[in-house]
Design a protein around this motif. Structure first.
Motif, PDB file in Angstrom:
ATOM      1  N   GLU A 419       0.627  -1.288  -0.152  1.00 48.13           N
ATOM      2  CA  GLU A 419       0.055  -0.017  -0.139  1.00 48.13           C
ATOM      3  C   GLU A 419       0.867   1.300   0.060  1.00 48.13           C
ATOM      4  OE1 GLU A 419      -2.525  -0.395   3.391  1.00 48.13           O
ATOM      5  OE2 GLU A 419      -3.997  -1.917   2.563  1.00 48.13           O
ATOM      6  N   MET A 420       1.778   1.263   0.718  1.00 49.11           N
ATOM      7  CA  MET A 420       3.003   2.501   0.971  1.00 49.11           C
ATOM      8  C   MET A 420       3.504   2.523  -0.617  1.00 49.11           C
ATOM      9  SD  MET A 420       4.736   1.980   4.440  1.00 49.11           S
ATOM     10  CE  MET A 420       5.654   3.511   4.232  1.00 49.11           C
ATOM     11  N   GLU A 421       3.895   1.544  -1.372  1.00 50.37           N
ATOM     12  CA  GLU A 421       4.519   1.776  -2.542  1.00 50.37           C
ATOM     13  C   GLU A 421       3.469   2.116  -3.585  1.00 50.37           C
ATOM     14  OE1 GLU A 421       5.926  -1.932  -3.677  1.00 50.37           O
ATOM     15  OE2 GLU A 421       7.747  -2.006  -2.214  1.00 50.37           O
ATOM     16  N   LYS A 422       1.992   1.865  -3.673  1.00 52.09           N
ATOM     17  CA  LYS A 422       1.147   2.293  -4.251  1.00 52.09           C
ATOM     18  C   LYS A 422       0.911   3.778  -3.968  1.00 52.09           C
ATOM     19  CE  LYS A 422      -1.403  -2.171  -4.807  1.00 52.09           C
ATOM     20  NZ  LYS A 422      -2.814  -2.732  -4.353  1.00 52.09           N
ATOM     21  N   SER A 425       3.608   5.603  -5.707  1.00 51.36           N
ATOM     22  CA  SER A 425       3.512   5.688  -7.178  1.00 51.36           C
ATOM     23  C   SER A 425       2.645   6.864  -7.520  1.00 51.36           C
ATOM     24  CB  SER A 425       3.164   4.375  -7.769  1.00 51.36           C
ATOM     25  OG  SER A 425       2.041   3.806  -7.330  1.00 51.36           O
ATOM     26  N   LYS A 426       1.308   6.767  -6.703  1.00 47.57           N
ATOM     27  CA  LYS A 426       0.263   7.654  -7.161  1.00 47.57           C
ATOM     28  C   LYS A 426       0.878   9.201  -6.844  1.00 47.57           C
ATOM     29  CE  LYS A 426      -3.638   4.962  -5.682  1.00 47.57           C
ATOM     30  NZ  LYS A 426      -4.772   4.824  -4.780  1.00 47.57           N
ATOM     31  N   GLN A 427       1.654   9.395  -5.814  1.00 47.49           N
ATOM     32  CA  GLN A 427       1.995  10.821  -5.561  1.00 47.49           C
ATOM     33  C   GLN A 427       3.079  11.292  -6.548  1.00 47.49           C
ATOM     34  OE1 GLN A 427       1.070  12.534  -2.837  1.00 47.49           O
ATOM     35  NE2 GLN A 427       2.237  14.307  -3.744  1.00 47.49           N
ATOM     36  N   ALA A 428       3.935  10.166  -7.265  1.00 48.78           N
ATOM     37  CA  ALA A 428       4.809  10.467  -8.275  1.00 48.78           C
ATOM     38  C   ALA A 428       4.077  10.858  -9.467  1.00 48.78           C
ATOM     39  CB  ALA A 428       5.686   9.140  -8.577  1.00 48.78           C
ATOM     40  N   LEU A 429       2.894   9.959  -9.839  1.00 49.63           N
ATOM     41  CA  LEU A 429       2.240  10.371 -10.761  1.00 49.63           C
ATOM     42  C   LEU A 429       1.494  11.502 -10.868  1.00 49.63           C
ATOM     43  CD1 LEU A 429       0.268   6.959 -11.403  1.00 49.63           C
ATOM     44  CD2 LEU A 429       2.041   8.166 -12.827  1.00 49.63           C
ATOM     45  N   GLU A 430       1.060  12.151  -9.595  1.00 46.78           N
ATOM     46  CA  GLU A 430       0.496  13.588  -9.318  1.00 46.78           C
ATOM     47  C   GLU A 430       1.340  14.304  -9.611  1.00 46.78           C
ATOM     48  OE1 GLU A 430      -2.845  12.112  -6.298  1.00 46.78           O
ATOM     49  OE2 GLU A 430      -1.237  13.449  -5.673  1.00 46.78           O
ATOM     50  N   ASP A 431       2.713  14.506  -9.065  1.00 47.68           N
ATOM     51  CA  ASP A 431       3.739  15.497  -9.534  1.00 47.68           C
ATOM     52  C   ASP A 431       3.897  15.298 -10.788  1.00 47.68           C
ATOM     53  OD1 ASP A 431       3.796  15.782  -6.563  1.00 47.68           O
ATOM     54  OD2 ASP A 431       5.512  14.220  -6.233  1.00 47.68           O
ATOM     55  N   MET A 432       4.181  14.183 -11.391  1.00 40.19           N
ATOM     56  CA  MET A 432       4.386  14.201 -12.985  1.00 40.19           C
ATOM     57  C   MET A 432       3.261  15.222 -13.654  1.00 40.19           C
ATOM     58  SD  MET A 432       7.177  12.643 -13.912  1.00 40.19           S
ATOM     59  CE  MET A 432       6.502  12.002 -15.614  1.00 40.19           C
ATOM     60  N   ASN A 433       1.918  15.103 -13.149  1.00 40.37           N
ATOM     61  CA  ASN A 433       0.911  15.516 -13.990  1.00 40.37           C
ATOM     62  C   ASN A 433       0.979  17.118 -13.677  1.00 40.37           C
ATOM     63  OD1 ASN A 433      -0.332  13.291 -15.054  1.00 40.37           O
ATOM     64  ND2 ASN A 433      -1.318  12.841 -13.151  1.00 40.37           N
ATOM     65  N   CYS A 434       1.270  17.684 -12.420  1.00 39.17           N
ATOM     66  CA  CYS A 434       1.498  18.924 -12.153  1.00 39.17           C
ATOM     67  C   CYS A 434       2.487  19.740 -12.970  1.00 39.17           C
ATOM     68  CB  CYS A 434       1.686  19.058 -10.744  1.00 39.17           C
ATOM     69  SG  CYS A 434       0.284  18.643  -9.591  1.00 39.17           S
ATOM     70  N   LEU A 435       3.912  18.949 -13.100  1.00 39.30           N
ATOM     71  CA  LEU A 435       4.744  19.528 -13.996  1.00 39.30           C
ATOM     72  C   LEU A 435       4.410  19.510 -15.518  1.00 39.30           C
ATOM     73  CD1 LEU A 435       7.729  17.400 -12.270  1.00 39.30           C
ATOM     74  CD2 LEU A 435       7.388  19.975 -12.245  1.00 39.30           C
ATOM     75  N   ARG A 436       3.829  18.691 -15.869  1.00 34.09           N
ATOM     76  CA  ARG A 436       3.101  18.675 -17.237  1.00 34.09           C
ATOM     77  C   ARG A 436       2.388  19.831 -17.378  1.00 34.09           C
ATOM     78  NH1 ARG A 436       1.647  12.221 -17.314  1.00 34.09           N
ATOM     79  NH2 ARG A 436       4.071  11.453 -17.307  1.00 34.09           N
ATOM     80  N   ILE A 545      14.319   7.608  -9.473  1.00 35.24           N
ATOM     81  CA  ILE A 545      15.692   8.176  -9.952  1.00 35.24           C
ATOM     82  C   ILE A 545      15.195   8.709 -11.371  1.00 35.24           C
ATOM     83  CG2 ILE A 545      17.805   7.524 -10.781  1.00 35.24           C
ATOM     84  CD1 ILE A 545      18.149   5.652  -8.261  1.00 35.24           C
ATOM     85  N   GLU A 546      14.643   7.923 -12.110  1.00 35.14           N
ATOM     86  CA  GLU A 546      14.237   8.133 -13.479  1.00 35.14           C
ATOM     87  C   GLU A 546      13.301   9.501 -13.358  1.00 35.14           C
ATOM     88  OE1 GLU A 546      12.196   4.665 -15.030  1.00 35.14           O
ATOM     89  OE2 GLU A 546      14.040   3.629 -15.309  1.00 35.14           O
ATOM     90  N   MET A 547      12.213   9.622 -12.506  1.00 33.17           N
ATOM     91  CA  MET A 547      11.542  10.860 -12.333  1.00 33.17           C
ATOM     92  C   MET A 547      12.440  11.919 -12.110  1.00 33.17           C
ATOM     93  SD  MET A 547       8.315  10.039 -12.810  1.00 33.17           S
ATOM     94  CE  MET A 547       7.590  11.661 -11.965  1.00 33.17           C
ATOM     95  N   GLU A 548      13.393  11.851 -11.190  1.00 33.99           N
ATOM     96  CA  GLU A 548      14.175  13.004 -11.251  1.00 33.99           C
ATOM     97  C   GLU A 548      14.958  13.402 -12.391  1.00 33.99           C
ATOM     98  OE1 GLU A 548      16.868  12.072  -7.827  1.00 33.99           O
ATOM     99  OE2 GLU A 548      15.191  12.250  -6.119  1.00 33.99           O
ATOM    100  N   SER A 549      15.282  12.439 -13.080  1.00 35.18           N
ATOM    101  CA  SER A 549      16.199  12.248 -14.329  1.00 35.18           C
ATOM    102  C   SER A 549      15.212  13.022 -15.507  1.00 35.18           C
ATOM    103  CB  SER A 549      16.689  11.330 -14.824  1.00 35.18           C
ATOM    104  OG  SER A 549      15.554  10.353 -15.212  1.00 35.18           O
ATOM    105  N   LEU A 550      13.920  12.837 -15.272  1.00 35.23           N
ATOM    106  CA  LEU A 550      12.934  13.240 -16.148  1.00 35.23           C
ATOM    107  C   LEU A 550      12.724  14.944 -15.867  1.00 35.23           C
ATOM    108  CD1 LEU A 550      10.425  10.666 -16.540  1.00 35.23           C
ATOM    109  CD2 LEU A 550      11.739  11.378 -18.441  1.00 35.23           C
TER     110      LEU A 550
END
Length: 674
Positions: A419-422, A425-436, A545-550
């Motif tokens: 559940e923590m990993e999920k 991952s959700k938080q990472a997706l939300e951050d990605m969407n905000c950046l986009r 790490i990939e997200m940071e690189s992105l």
């Protein structure tokens, strides 16, 4: 022996105390010498009456049940009354309900429990023992050292979680208490957990009432399960004790029967010896009669010789006759000597035969004693095996409970990590969407065409994200439903295993190694799951790490977009490709989750296979028990056959001896008459 009323009045006179009228009237109505129950409920007792009653209880008066409920005892009166029960050996039930006992009463009760060895039931309902922490700790110390109390009622005593922890420590050391009533107190979650830990050590308590204590349902279920386990253990112990008693009775009966057989055999041998002595005495009498006959013949010969001397002339004429008579006499002597030799040889043979028979009988007796010793050794070995099997069964039960608890904890930890990993991952997706979105807003200011294209693509990506979130929610719902179904299945399997354990507790010895191997396999599966979780964590770290690189790449792209529009278009296409790769990674993670679900289902199938193997092992054990019973029946049949053979041999020996005596006595009689 005087009754309780006369003793009460006598002690009042000796101490110069006026007898309380209500107590005197009550004792007049009831004769305690005939009824071993003394009920003083509802009568307010004075200090003097409590002192006299305490000294009366120290006397040799048969009172097995003492009821003092709602007597409004003061601290001094309670102390004087209860000190009389310190060395009492008759009172087994004490009721102190609704007396508002305080700190001194709790201390005296602790001393009473530490000293008294006959009190079996103690009722302390509607008191306030839990308000006084130090006094209640002394009461708990007395309860811990007590070895006779089996029932304790502590309802409505305002016991909090601290008092419950002290009581749990006392229960962990107590070895006699079987029923405990703690309803309508204020024990709470911490007190319930401490009592649950105490019941892991105390295996004697089989009845525990915990209603109205603000304890969670899972803790109450754990307490019920522990008391049920204690009840099962007590039932198995009682069954084993009954079986050992039955076996001991059977062994004693076998010993008695063997002793009876040995006594009968010795009696038969004594009778045979007596008959042999009687036959030898009769033969000696017959030999004496023959010797007397020979003496008579000798006297007749002497008389004939005298007549021959007197009639010498007749001798000359009858020399031939005398010679013939001499030859006849010599023949008669030779015949008599031969008869004597024959009798002596026959007697020697009879004595040798009797000695051989005695030796055979003694060897048979020795063989029977050896067989009896072997049977007793076998019985002792069977008892030792049954004890070792019971100990191994108890250890197996403890190991099973510990392993199931560890597996539950590991599963819960794995689910929490997933559940923590999920969430991550959700938080990472939300951050990605905000950046986009920020990038798209910046791009709208620079170029309208690129803004339209990027908006369309963002809408598509958001639809894709919504679809993925819906799929994730569906997967979560499926996981929750599958987990509930798995828990129900596990609960059902546990109930089935508990019932089978209760029915076939004595049949688990041969499958100990198989259970250990299965537990090792489960541990291996757990380690594999840990490895998969660690791999997932590594993947998550890689994704971060990939997200940071992105992000860094997006910053670079923003800088390049301010300089070159064409380079921005190329970078946007590259971002699209990377987003598609991330979507592929998410699909791969979803497939990994499906694989984990398949592993969970495989584990459930393995649990079902283990339960079926367990049932097969129980059936094999039942068949072995039936074969053992059949062997015991065959052994009993062999013992019965040996007894019948011994009885038949004894009857044959007796008949042979009787026939020999009957055949030998007429021959002696005929020879003596000759």
């Amino acid at each position: 022996m005087e009754d309780f009323r006369s003793l009460y009045l006598r002690l009042c006179k000796e101490r110069g105390v006026e007898a309380q009228e209500s107590v005197d009237a009550l004792l007049r109505k009831r004769s305690v010498g005939q009824e071993p129950r003394l009920d003083l409920s509802g009568h307010s007792l004075s200090v003097d009456s409590c002192c006299v009653l305490g000294h009366a209880l120290q006397e040799d008066i048969v009172v097995t049940e003492l009821s003092l409920s709602d007597c409004m005892l003061c601290d001094e009166g309670c102390k004087l009354l209860l000190t009389g029960l310190f060395n009492n050996t008759t009172v087994k039930v004490l009721d102190l309900k609704g007396n508002n006992l305080k700190s001194e009463g709790a201390e005296v009760l602790g001393k009473l429990l530490a000293c008294n060895t006959t009190l079996q039931r103690l009722v302390l309902e509607w008191n306030a023992l839990g308000l006084w922490a130090e006094a209640f700790s002394l009461f708990c110390e007395g309860l811990a050292s007590n070895t006779a109390l089996t029932q304790l009622d502590l309802r409505n005593n305002q016991i909090n979680h601290d008092g419950a922890s002290q009581l749990a420590q006392a229960l962990a050391r107590n070895s006699s208490l079987e029923a405990l009533d703690l309803r309508w107190n204020n024990i709470g979650l911490l007190g319930g957990r401490s009592l649950l830990e105490a019941l892991q050590k105390n295996k004697r308590i089989v009845h525990l009432e915990m209603a109205g204590n603000n304890i969670p349902s899972d803790t109450l279920r754990g307490l019920e399960q522990s008391t049920g386990h204690n009840w099962d253990c007590q039932a198995t112990l009682r069954e084993s004790h009954s079986r050992t008693r039955i076996l001991s009775r059977e062994i004693q009966s076998l010993h008695v029967e063997k002793g009876r057989q040995f006594v009968n055999m010795m009696e038969t041998i004594d009778r045979q010896k007596q008959e042999m002595g009687h036959s030898s005495r009769t033969s000696l009498v017959q030999i004496g009669q023959l010797q007397e006959a020979l003496n008579e013949r000798k006297s007749a010969v002497n008389s004939l010789a005298a007549k021959l001397q007197m009639t010498e002339a007749a001798l000359a004429l009858s020399e031939q006759k005398n010679h013939n008579m001499g030859e006849l006499l010599t023949q008669v002597k030779v015949e008599k000597e031969e008869q004597l030799e024959r009798w002596s040889r026959e007697k020697k043979k009879e004595l040798e035969d009797s000695l051989l028979r005695e030796g055979k009988l003694l060897r048979q007796i020795q063989n029977l004693t050896e067989i009896n010793v072997q049977l007793s050794n076998k019985v002792e070995e069977m008892e030792h095996r049954s004890k070792s099997q019971q100990q191994q069964l108890f250890e197996l039960k403890q190991q099973l409970t510990n392993d199931t608890a560890e597996l539950k904890l590991r599963l819960a930890q794995a689910k929490d990590r997933l559940e923590m990993e999920k969430q991550r991952s959700k938080q990472a997706l939300e951050d990605m969407n905000c950046l986009r979105q920020k990038e798209m807003e910046h791009a709208t200011h620079t170029q309208e065409e690129s803004e339209r294209a990027l908006n369309e693509r963002i809408l598509k990506l958001e639809g894709r994200r919504i679809q993925l979130e819906e799929e994730l929610s569906k997967a979560k719902a499926l996981c929750v439903t599958e987990r509930a179904m798995a828990e129900q299945e596990l609960q059902r399997v546990r109930t089935q295993i508990r019932q089978e354990e209760q029915e076939h507790v004595s049949l688990l010895e041969d499958k100990h190694h198989s259970l250990r191997s299965s537990l090792q396999e489960l541990q291996l599966h757990g380690s594999q799951q840990k490895q998969t979780i660690s791999e997932l964590q590594l993947k998550n770290n890689q994704q971060n790490i990939e997200m940071e690189s992105l992000r860094r790449r997006i910053d670079e792209l923003n800088q390049e977009l301010s300089c070159k529009d064409q380079v921005r278009v190329a970078e946007v296409s590259r971002v699209k490709v990377e987003l598609q790769e991330q979507i592929g990674h998410l699909d791969a993670e979803r497939t990994a989750q499906v694989a984990l679900k398949e592993k969970v289902s495989a584990l459930e199938r393995e649990i079902k296979v283990l339960s079926s193997n367990y049932k097969d092992a129980l059936l094999d054990r039942e068949s072995e028990m039936s074969s053992m019973l059949e062997k015991l029946r065959l052994k009993e049949a062999e013992i019965q056959r040996m007894r019948e053979d011994e009885a038949h041999r004894a009857s044959l020996l007796q008949n042979a001896i009787l026939a020999y005596v009957q055949s030998s006595s007429p021959a002696h009689y005929s020879s003596s008459t000759k």
